[in-house]
Design a protein around this motif. Structure first.
Motif, PDB file in Angstrom:
ATOM      1  N   ARG A   5       0.840  -1.210   0.000  1.00 21.51           N
ATOM      2  CA  ARG A   5       0.000   0.000   0.000  1.00 21.51           C
ATOM      3  C   ARG A   5       0.868   1.251   0.000  1.00 21.51           C
ATOM      4  N   PHE A   6       2.023   1.180   0.660  1.00 24.45           N
ATOM      5  CA  PHE A   6       2.887   2.361   0.750  1.00 24.45           C
ATOM      6  C   PHE A   6       3.530   2.677  -0.596  1.00 24.45           C
ATOM      7  N   THR A   7       4.032   1.653  -1.296  1.00 31.45           N
ATOM      8  CA  THR A   7       4.644   1.921  -2.601  1.00 31.45           C
ATOM      9  C   THR A   7       3.609   2.462  -3.581  1.00 31.45           C
ATOM     10  N   ASP A 138      -1.506  10.653   5.371  1.00 32.05           N
ATOM     11  CA  ASP A 138      -1.689   9.613   4.364  1.00 32.05           C
ATOM     12  C   ASP A 138      -0.990   8.316   4.756  1.00 32.05           C
ATOM     13  N   ALA A 139      -0.010   8.421   5.649  1.00 33.06           N
ATOM     14  CA  ALA A 139       0.710   7.256   6.142  1.00 33.06           C
ATOM     15  C   ALA A 139       1.370   7.634   7.459  1.00 33.06           C
ATOM     16  N   VAL A 140       1.789   6.618   8.193  1.00 35.43           N
ATOM     17  CA  VAL A 140       2.479   6.809   9.464  1.00 35.43           C
ATOM     18  C   VAL A 140       3.807   6.068   9.410  1.00 35.43           C
ATOM     19  N   SER A 141       4.832   6.666  10.013  1.00 36.28           N
ATOM     20  CA  SER A 141       6.099   5.981  10.255  1.00 36.28           C
ATOM     21  C   SER A 141       6.199   5.782  11.760  1.00 36.28           C
ATOM     22  N   ILE A 142       6.248   4.527  12.197  1.00 36.20           N
ATOM     23  CA  ILE A 142       6.162   4.233  13.627  1.00 36.20           C
ATOM     24  C   ILE A 142       7.529   3.804  14.158  1.00 36.20           C
ATOM     25  N   ASP A 143       8.032   4.502  15.158  1.00 34.90           N
ATOM     26  CA  ASP A 143       9.343   4.234  15.754  1.00 34.90           C
ATOM     27  C   ASP A 143       9.239   3.258  16.908  1.00 34.90           C
ATOM     28  N   GLY A 144       9.947   2.135  16.812  1.00 38.72           N
ATOM     29  CA  GLY A 144      10.082   1.242  17.945  1.00 38.72           C
ATOM     30  C   GLY A 144      11.181   1.715  18.877  1.00 38.72           C
ATOM     31  N   PHE A 145      11.275   1.066  20.036  1.00 39.18           N
ATOM     32  CA  PHE A 145      12.224   1.462  21.071  1.00 39.18           C
ATOM     33  C   PHE A 145      13.675   1.324  20.606  1.00 39.18           C
ATOM     34  N   GLU A 146      13.918   0.536  19.566  1.00 37.15           N
ATOM     35  CA  GLU A 146      15.278   0.303  19.076  1.00 37.15           C
ATOM     36  C   GLU A 146      15.848   1.504  18.323  1.00 37.15           C
ATOM     37  N   ALA A 147      14.999   2.453  17.990  1.00 33.76           N
ATOM     38  CA  ALA A 147      15.378   3.523  17.059  1.00 33.76           C
ATOM     39  C   ALA A 147      16.370   4.509  17.649  1.00 33.76           C
ATOM     40  N   ALA A 168      -4.613  -1.552  14.457  1.00 32.24           N
ATOM     41  CA  ALA A 168      -5.338  -0.323  14.787  1.00 32.24           C
ATOM     42  C   ALA A 168      -5.561   0.617  13.608  1.00 32.24           C
ATOM     43  N   LEU A 169      -4.653   0.624  12.624  1.00 31.85           N
ATOM     44  CA  LEU A 169      -4.677   1.643  11.583  1.00 31.85           C
ATOM     45  C   LEU A 169      -5.368   1.181  10.308  1.00 31.85           C
ATOM     46  N   ASP A 170      -5.949   2.135   9.618  1.00 33.91           N
ATOM     47  CA  ASP A 170      -6.518   1.887   8.294  1.00 33.91           C
ATOM     48  C   ASP A 170      -5.588   2.364   7.183  1.00 33.91           C
ATOM     49  N   ILE A 171      -4.751   3.363   7.483  1.00 33.27           N
ATOM     50  CA  ILE A 171      -3.846   3.909   6.474  1.00 33.27           C
ATOM     51  C   ILE A 171      -2.546   3.101   6.449  1.00 33.27           C
ATOM     52  N   PRO A 172      -1.770   3.190   5.368  1.00 29.98           N
ATOM     53  CA  PRO A 172      -0.482   2.494   5.327  1.00 29.98           C
ATOM     54  C   PRO A 172       0.460   2.992   6.415  1.00 29.98           C
ATOM     55  N   PHE A 173       1.344   2.119   6.869  1.00 32.24           N
ATOM     56  CA  PHE A 173       2.366   2.560   7.811  1.00 32.24           C
ATOM     57  C   PHE A 173       3.661   1.811   7.552  1.00 32.24           C
ATOM     58  N   ILE A 174       4.768   2.481   7.871  1.00 27.54           N
ATOM     59  CA  ILE A 174       6.084   1.878   7.754  1.00 27.54           C
ATOM     60  C   ILE A 174       6.696   1.785   9.142  1.00 27.54           C
ATOM     61  N   ALA A 175       7.564   0.796   9.322  1.00 31.80           N
ATOM     62  CA  ALA A 175       8.170   0.530  10.625  1.00 31.80           C
ATOM     63  C   ALA A 175       9.581   1.096  10.671  1.00 31.80           C
ATOM     64  N   SER A 176       9.943   1.655  11.806  1.00 27.81           N
ATOM     65  CA  SER A 176      11.254   2.271  11.982  1.00 27.81           C
ATOM     66  C   SER A 176      11.853   1.805  13.298  1.00 27.81           C
ATOM     67  N   GLY A 177      13.174   1.652  13.312  1.00 29.55           N
ATOM     68  CA  GLY A 177      13.860   1.246  14.524  1.00 29.55           C
ATOM     69  C   GLY A 177      14.341  -0.188  14.463  1.00 29.55           C
ATOM     70  N   GLY A 178      15.646  -0.380  14.277  1.00 28.87           N
ATOM     71  CA  GLY A 178      16.207  -1.714  14.272  1.00 28.87           C
ATOM     72  C   GLY A 178      16.346  -2.346  12.907  1.00 28.87           C
TER      73      GLY A 178
END
Length: 329
Positions: A5-7, A138-147, A168-178
């Protein structure tokens, strides 16, 4: 091809985004990531004025005709940057993607979206991600504790945070941290993310505008060589472990306040680290993913390598894992 979905939403080839890093997110690096099929990000506040940001955007556009974005990090400080002017510079430059981060981005999101700009909001918790979705991101970038940088105060690692966001989310999201390789991208996609955001890994690329000694220190370091500072101030920050970070932790641990460490943590000292290559010159941010970094490749090649590794890993898992049926007594 790892189409997500993000691309699709942001018109890129691979679901890999370069983090908007202070002093690092410049035109050469952003363009190289975008040319490789990812999404490169220029960091707005790295540029001393909005006019300089316009020039940097023009430099990036001369280096690539592929999508790239601009990061606008919103901080609470005594001497606030002229955010409205930076925002207008982004609009006037014809940028189509903005990553916001930090304080409440509502008014910025509303203004940018009026001009057809897509928004990625960077945050550290499910509740903040849901707010970003409500205000129109339009999207979220979510930071984990490793970031690296500010991972929030909840201390939730990506293994929990990513599927929680997926639920929880309906919109695309990317993961950050680690994240630093194709295994991480494959894992993020499996956990429900639509891609990954990498900062530390892109610091160790040929186009990264930091001193080679700092790049090599990251390559040589382990996942244990970071430090959490500002815990007592409820403004946790993950940095490289050095004499300065140790001193900050010691002062605050003995009851000190921000005024007692402000000269130690000045951003100008961190910039000196990157420019002069002295890792002890100040505070500088790096994530636990440094323990996975082994080389300093061209950024575009890195994007393509990670995408290929992830695709191969996902294919091998589906081919090699056999789930035996267990009879129910």
């Amino acid at each position: 091809m790892l189409n997500t979905r993000f691309t699709a939403e942001f018109g890129i080839e691979h679901p890999i985004v370069q983090g908007g890093m202070m002093w690092v997110g410049r035109a050469e690096l952003a363009a190289a990531v975008s040319e490789g099929g990812g999404l490169g990000i220029i960091t707005a506040l790295t540029q001393p004025t909005p006019e300089d940001l316009v020039t940097e955007i023009e430099r990036c556009r001369a280096l690539t005709d592929k999508p790239f974005g601009v990061n606008l990090t919103l901080t609470l400080s005594i001497n606030q940057p002229p955010y409205a002017e930076y925002r207008q510079a982004i609009i006037d430059s014809g940028v189509t993607i903005v990553e916001t981060a930090g304080s409440d981005p509502t008014k910025h999101v509303e203004h940018l979206k009026e001009h057809g700009i897509k928004i990625i909001h960077k945050c550290t918790s499910v509740r903040h991600a849901l707010k970003a979705q409500r205000i129109g991101a339009d999207a979220v970038s979510i930071d984990g504790f490793e970031a690296a940088g500010h991972p929030g105060e909840d201390d939730v690692p990506g293994l929990v945070l990513i599927p929680a966001c997926a639920d929880a989310l309906d919109i695309p999201f990317i993961a950050s941290g680690g994240f630093a390789d194709g295994r991480g991208l494959a894992a993020a996609l499996t956990l429900g993310a639509d891609g990954i955001n990498m900062g530390t890994r892109f610091m160790c690329t040929q186009e990264s505008p930091i001193h080679e000694r700092i790049k090599q220190q990251i390559v040589d370091a382990s996942e244990l060589d970071t430090q959490l500072i500002f815990r007592q101030l409820r403004n946790t920050m993950r940095t490289a472990r050095n004499s300065v970070s140790e001193e900050v932790v010691d002062i605050l641990g003995k009851g000190g306040r921000f005024k007692d460490v402000k000269d130690l943590v000045a951003g100008s000292r961190g910039r000196t680290v990157y420019e002069d290559g002295d890792p002890e010159a100040g505070i500088w941010t790096v994530g636990q993913s440094q323990g996975l970094i082994r080389d300093i490749p061209p950024a575009g090649e890195l994007v393509q390598r990670i995408a290929a590794e992830a695709e191969a890993k996902l294919r091998s898992l589906t081919a090699d894992i056999v789930v035996d049926s267990v009879p129910v007594p």
